[in-house]
Design an enzyme around this catalytic site. Sequence first.
Site, short mmCIF file in Angstrom:
data_model
loop_
_atom_site.label_atom_id
_atom_site.label_comp_id
_atom_site.label_asym_id
_atom_site.label_seq_id
_atom_site.Cartn_x
_atom_site.Cartn_y
_atom_site.Cartn_z
CG ASP A 122 -3.73 4.29 7.57
OD1 ASP A 122 -3.80 4.88 7.51
OD2 ASP A 122 -4.75 4.74 6.09
CB SER A 163 -0.71 -0.10 1.21
OG SER A 163 -0.41 0.18 2.37
CG HIS A 200 -1.42 3.62 4.81
ND1 HIS A 200 -1.95 3.20 5.29
CD2 HIS A 200 -0.77 2.57 4.73
CE1 HIS A 200 -3.01 2.18 4.62
NE2 HIS A 200 -1.57 1.60 3.96
#
Length: 356
Positions: free
Chosen positions: A331, A42, A334
């Site tokens: 978040d 990600s 991240h």
Amino acid sequence: MHFSPMRASLVSVLGCVCFVSVCAGGNGTSSKYPALFAFGDSILDTGNNNLLPTIAKCNFPPYGKDLIGHEPTGRFSNGKVPSDFVASKLGIKELLPAFLNPNLSNEDILTGVSFASGSSGYDRLTSELLSVISIQHQLELFKDYKQKLEAVTEPERAEMIIRESLYFVCSGSNDYANNYFGGTLRSAEYDIPSYTSFLVDSASSFIQDLYSLGARKILVAGLPPLGCVPNLRTRAGGEQRDCVSLYNQVSEDYNLKLSTISQILQKKLAGSNIVYADIYHPLLDLIQYPSKYGFEESKNGCCGTGEFELGPLCNRKTVLCPDDSKLVFWDSFHPTEKAYGVLVDGILQEALGKFS
């Protein structure tokens, strides 16, 4: 391509092994490299997960709120992610598109794409947990890319792009956070040192496979301090949500082995330029001393409580912090666009001079 049923809660990846490829500047400036190619999780995914049957996606608000156009594109942040920053700072283009983007243009093909998939890892089981694209399958997508490249330009230029580009691969964190420490069978099959060796061997195999497909300039980034990520602080940091020393030690041990194997492979693979990039210490310094970099908060993310929200738990109904530019994390896993920018600046300054 087969995706296994979802069997785990969503956890994303911060640790990175990075392979970047850079081509003729798509933003109007010239670049030393012809294109950028990103593989991993990600941290580098710019939208490949959007159409997959997985909950590991973020193509909805508030993700992307600070991106160009303020649209959620599948990037796990409020704005740009490292694959974008690298492409921009090297003079290739402003944003690195996802290879699976249905609107991919010929210019996108010529200047590089991201094959990364959020929540993937080197361990195939890690990717099966949330039905995402394994790093091994990302290599198959790269083969598809090469066919598309050969269809839009002459053979000599296509060969030059593959040979001269910089390859950026970011993977490994989900293997620990979502898989090994998530209670899967891997923790029964391996002790921690053995699992670390298994992952580094998998990384080594991936690098060699990528080399066999033409990659020569390869940037290999290690894991971050996993124990200081907000989500893992919440899960294992006690009432005070302290950094988890065990997880940080795992990251350091992995990084040492990865750095060593990178040096070995550089000597083994003729004409290769394999550079290890340290992510651990720059991010740890940012977390421990946020005010040095203009931040005020590094223990929680901006979205919701900042302690556990990510992916679908960070949505249009979730309360946000007043100013995400003051936080290291967007978040619970991240970093914010601003924090990513600080980290990429440091990585490029340290690593790019080592490429011949």
